[in-house]
Design a protein around this motif. Structure first.
Motif, PDB file in Angstrom:
ATOM      1  N   ALA A 158      24.827 -15.565   8.701  1.00  0.00           N
ATOM      2  CA  ALA A 158      23.496 -15.087   9.086  1.00  0.00           C
ATOM      3  C   ALA A 158      23.562 -13.683   9.659  1.00  0.00           C
ATOM      4  O   ALA A 158      22.639 -12.882   9.482  1.00  0.00           O
ATOM      5  CB  ALA A 158      22.881 -16.051  10.105  1.00  0.00           C
ATOM      6  N   ILE A 159      24.660 -13.354  10.346  1.00  0.00           N
ATOM      7  CA  ILE A 159      24.807 -12.030  10.964  1.00  0.00           C
ATOM      8  C   ILE A 159      24.930 -10.938   9.913  1.00  0.00           C
ATOM      9  O   ILE A 159      24.278  -9.889   9.996  1.00  0.00           O
ATOM     10  CB  ILE A 159      26.037 -12.013  11.904  1.00  0.00           C
ATOM     11  N   ILE A 160      25.774 -11.161   8.916  1.00  0.00           N
ATOM     12  CA  ILE A 160      26.056 -10.061   7.978  1.00  0.00           C
ATOM     13  C   ILE A 160      24.930  -9.836   6.972  1.00  0.00           C
ATOM     14  O   ILE A 160      24.791  -8.737   6.418  1.00  0.00           O
ATOM     15  CB  ILE A 160      27.395 -10.298   7.247  1.00  0.00           C
ATOM     16  N   THR A 161      24.082 -10.846   6.737  1.00  0.00           N
ATOM     17  CA  THR A 161      23.051 -10.705   5.703  1.00  0.00           C
ATOM     18  C   THR A 161      22.068  -9.571   5.996  1.00  0.00           C
ATOM     19  O   THR A 161      21.884  -8.687   5.145  1.00  0.00           O
ATOM     20  CB  THR A 161      22.300 -12.033   5.490  1.00  0.00           C
ATOM     21  N   PRO A 162      21.411  -9.514   7.169  1.00  0.00           N
ATOM     22  CA  PRO A 162      20.529  -8.365   7.423  1.00  0.00           C
ATOM     23  C   PRO A 162      21.295  -7.049   7.545  1.00  0.00           C
ATOM     24  O   PRO A 162      20.742  -5.982   7.251  1.00  0.00           O
ATOM     25  CB  PRO A 162      19.832  -8.728   8.744  1.00  0.00           C
ATOM     26  N   ALA A 163      22.563  -7.119   7.953  1.00  0.00           N
ATOM     27  CA  ALA A 163      23.364  -5.895   8.031  1.00  0.00           C
ATOM     28  C   ALA A 163      23.542  -5.271   6.653  1.00  0.00           C
ATOM     29  O   ALA A 163      23.556  -4.040   6.505  1.00  0.00           O
ATOM     30  CB  ALA A 163      24.723  -6.200   8.665  1.00  0.00           C
ATOM     31  N   ILE A 164      23.680  -6.107   5.621  1.00  0.00           N
ATOM     32  CA  ILE A 164      23.827  -5.593   4.250  1.00  0.00           C
ATOM     33  C   ILE A 164      22.602  -4.784   3.839  1.00  0.00           C
ATOM     34  O   ILE A 164      22.711  -3.754   3.165  1.00  0.00           O
ATOM     35  CB  ILE A 164      24.056  -6.766   3.272  1.00  0.00           C
ATOM     36  N   ILE A 165      21.427  -5.238   4.264  1.00  0.00           N
ATOM     37  CA  ILE A 165      20.164  -4.585   3.871  1.00  0.00           C
ATOM     38  C   ILE A 165      20.110  -3.134   4.323  1.00  0.00           C
ATOM     39  O   ILE A 165      19.527  -2.283   3.648  1.00  0.00           O
ATOM     40  CB  ILE A 165      18.958  -5.359   4.458  1.00  0.00           C
ATOM     41  N   THR A 166      20.734  -2.829   5.448  1.00  0.00           N
ATOM     42  CA  THR A 166      20.557  -1.514   6.083  1.00  0.00           C
ATOM     43  C   THR A 166      20.968  -0.341   5.196  1.00  0.00           C
ATOM     44  O   THR A 166      20.436   0.757   5.348  1.00  0.00           O
ATOM     45  CB  THR A 166      21.360  -1.434   7.395  1.00  0.00           C
ATOM     46  N   GLY A 167      21.924  -0.572   4.294  1.00  0.00           N
ATOM     47  CA  GLY A 167      22.377   0.538   3.455  1.00  0.00           C
ATOM     48  C   GLY A 167      21.299   1.102   2.557  1.00  0.00           C
ATOM     49  O   GLY A 167      21.376   2.256   2.132  1.00  0.00           O
ATOM     50  N   SER A 168      20.262   0.308   2.265  1.00  0.00           N
ATOM     51  CA  SER A 168      19.227   0.769   1.333  1.00  0.00           C
ATOM     52  C   SER A 168      18.302   1.808   1.948  1.00  0.00           C
ATOM     53  O   SER A 168      17.864   2.740   1.287  1.00  0.00           O
ATOM     54  CB  SER A 168      18.402  -0.416   0.832  1.00  0.00           C
ATOM     55  N   PHE A 169      17.980   1.635   3.231  1.00  0.00           N
ATOM     56  CA  PHE A 169      17.039   2.578   3.881  1.00  0.00           C
ATOM     57  C   PHE A 169      17.720   3.412   4.957  1.00  0.00           C
ATOM     58  O   PHE A 169      17.096   3.871   5.906  1.00  0.00           O
ATOM     59  CB  PHE A 169      15.824   1.845   4.458  1.00  0.00           C
ATOM     60  N   ALA A 170      19.032   3.606   4.807  1.00  0.00           N
ATOM     61  CA  ALA A 170      19.774   4.428   5.761  1.00  0.00           C
ATOM     62  C   ALA A 170      19.184   5.832   5.825  1.00  0.00           C
ATOM     63  O   ALA A 170      18.616   6.332   4.856  1.00  0.00           O
ATOM     64  CB  ALA A 170      21.245   4.498   5.351  1.00  0.00           C
ATOM     65  N   GLU A 171      19.291   6.439   6.983  1.00  0.00           N
ATOM     66  CA  GLU A 171      18.898   7.832   7.242  1.00  0.00           C
ATOM     67  C   GLU A 171      17.396   8.032   7.421  1.00  0.00           C
ATOM     68  O   GLU A 171      16.944   9.173   7.473  1.00  0.00           O
ATOM     69  CB  GLU A 171      19.424   8.778   6.146  1.00  0.00           C
ATOM     70  N   ARG A 172      16.613   6.931   7.517  1.00  0.00           N
ATOM     71  CA  ARG A 172      15.180   7.165   7.698  1.00  0.00           C
ATOM     72  C   ARG A 172      14.431   6.058   8.429  1.00  0.00           C
ATOM     73  O   ARG A 172      13.205   6.106   8.545  1.00  0.00           O
ATOM     74  CB  ARG A 172      14.497   7.396   6.347  1.00  0.00           C
ATOM     75  N   VAL A 173      15.116   5.046   8.955  1.00  0.00           N
ATOM     76  CA  VAL A 173      14.403   3.932   9.586  1.00  0.00           C
ATOM     77  C   VAL A 173      14.465   4.049  11.112  1.00  0.00           C
ATOM     78  O   VAL A 173      15.483   4.449  11.682  1.00  0.00           O
ATOM     79  CB  VAL A 173      14.988   2.575   9.128  1.00  0.00           C
TER      80      VAL A 173
END
Length: 462
Positions: A158-173
């Motif tokens: 459960a911990i790593i799943t939302p962490a994976i998402i972050t690479g898509s909107f890096a540098e602007r969230v």
């Protein structure tokens, strides 16, 4: 210094959770609840030792992911990108203990189809604050290890799943918006999907017969489609071109991910047995095949062999084999890595993907890797009527139906959650913050310790 209301509210929420945990009433062990659990004598020490080790390995993957992503972004956003992965260790851990595990594995809530009960989510009060989760094994979910160990092992997923998402909107969230989103995602997307696939009564695992050994559907497809949704909602960066800051970080992160993935896949056997050994073997061969396929395929398309490409290829192979790790042979796992690397590379370099600005190509790697893994599992999984090659036409058809259902649920569900988050707290940082870099504008930190930014510029960038 003026403190924004959103931070005050966030602090009050965590304070309330801490106090609630302190005064949470002691769980009452009724005969009905006790009947779900085995005895101390049922525990197998070797299984306990392996699952403790596997849980540590999976936990290591999240810091590994932070290095993997952090090395790929521009110099102004390394710290913020790494923190977005690392913070999940705190946020999701507390969510999982308070209510997340209960939603994922609590008493089933669902409906009947042809006289049989199928569930879509767990009762949030079954295991709230880890009620009834102790040292005894659960007869249906983990019969040879303490139920607490099973809960902690699942928590790392459960911990790593939302962490994976972050690479898509890096540098602007915006960081506080991201924290709010991962809470919603974990409770409303991940937990129901986890329950539907892995709970003994879950509708995807029982009615559709979905085979997901270690999370290709639950983790990678959900993260991949949520990443795609996030990119579409947030829009492109103002300057979408950047040079990766630290390739050695990427290599280090890949090594940590590969190492931790043995716990991810082999640990999902929930025992120290032959299935765990086979999952261990297929995991590493699929990754090796994908890494080599990726760099050779890049060269065939006129691009130079790169360390970054080798790392991305290795991770794609790990993603692809995840749902099938304990169900296929080693030679088949090589094919998993080979074909998924080619498909993922083609998607990553497609013109359509370049237009939407998925910063670190999360959908092309995790989303497509998860889809390919699910399809290939439905084709190759061992056992009588277990897959297309073994007479399981219905199994294959149900997998394809489930694939469409999961894709729609995670994609459109994530779009709704992103829009809800944006309505409460704007998701995107200001243009000035983006130009300054999220390390400084969001966290007042920098890779350059001598860099000083006047307070007026920081205020402007908020």
């Amino acid at each position: 210094m003026k403190i924004e209301k959103r931070w005050i509210i966030s602090f009050l929420i965590i304070s309330a959770a801490a106090i609630a945990g302190l005064f949470w009433p002691e769980a009452v062990e009724t005969p009905e609840i006790l009947s779900q659990f085995g005895k101390t004598e049922d525990i197998v020490p070797a299984d306990v030792a392996w699952l403790l080790t596997a849980s540590c390995l999976v936990l290591l993957m999240t810091p590994g992911l932070s290095f993997f992503y952090g090395g790929m972004v521009g110099k102004k956003n390394v710290i913020s990108t790494m923190l977005q992965s690392f913070i999940c260790l705190g946020v999701v851990t507390l969510l999982w203990v308070i209510v997340g595990f209960s939603l994922a594995f609590g008493d089933p809530i669902g409906f009947h189809i042809d006289g049989r009960f199928y569930s879509v989510v767990g009762n949030p009060f079954s295991f709230a604050f880890m009620d009834h989760v102790g040292v005894l094994p659960h007869l249906k979910m983990a019969s040879t290890i303490p139920f607490m160990l099973f809960a902690l092992f699942q928590m790392k997923f459960a911990i790593i799943t939302p962490a994976i998402i972050t690479g898509s909107f890096a540098e602007r969230v915006r960081f506080i918006s991201y924290l709010f989103f991962i809470c919603l995602f974990t409770l409303l997307i991940y937990a129901p999907l986890c329950h539907s696939v892995w709970h003994p009564n879950g509708i995807l695992g029982t009615y559709f017969g979905v085979k997901d050994f270690a999370g290709g559907t639950v983790v990678h497809m959900s993260a991949g489609f949520a990443a795609l949704a996030g990119v579409l909602v947030l829009g492109k960066r103002k300057n979408s071109s950047h040079i990766p800051t630290n390739i050695p970080f990427v290599l280090l992160g890949t090594g940590m991910l590969w190492f931790g993935w043995f716990g991810f896949n082999a640990g999902s056997a929930l025992a120290a047995n032959g299935t765990a050994a086979m999952a261990f073997a297929t995991t590493t061969t699929a990754s090796a095949a994908a890494m080599l396929t990726w760099i050779f395929f890049e060269r065939l398309n006129g691009r130079k062999v790169s360390a970054l490409g080798a790392c991305v290829g290795a991770v794609v192979g790990l993603v692809a084999i995840t749902p099938a790790a304990g169900y296929v042979t080693v030679p088949q796992s090589i094919f998993f890595g080979f074909i998924t690397a080619i498909v993922s590379n083609l998607v990553l370099n497609a013109k359509a993907m370049k237009k939407i600005d998925d910063t670190l190509d999360v959908f092309a790697c995790h989303g497509v890797g998860g889809i390919m893994g699910m399809i290939l599992t439905a084709i190759f999984a061992q056992g009588e009527n277990a897959s297309l090659l073994h007479g399981g036409w219905n199994v294959f058809a149900h997998h394809m139906m489930a694939l469409l259902l999961v894709s729609a649920f995670t994609f459109f569900g994530s779009i709704i959650l992103f829009r809800i988050t944006n309505a409460i707290i704007p998701l995107r940082v200001s243009e000035a913050s983006e130009q300054l870099g999220l390390d400084i504008s969001q966290h007042d930190e920098s890779l350059d310790p001598n860099r000083h930014v006047p307070m007026t510029i920081l205020d402007l960038a908020k």
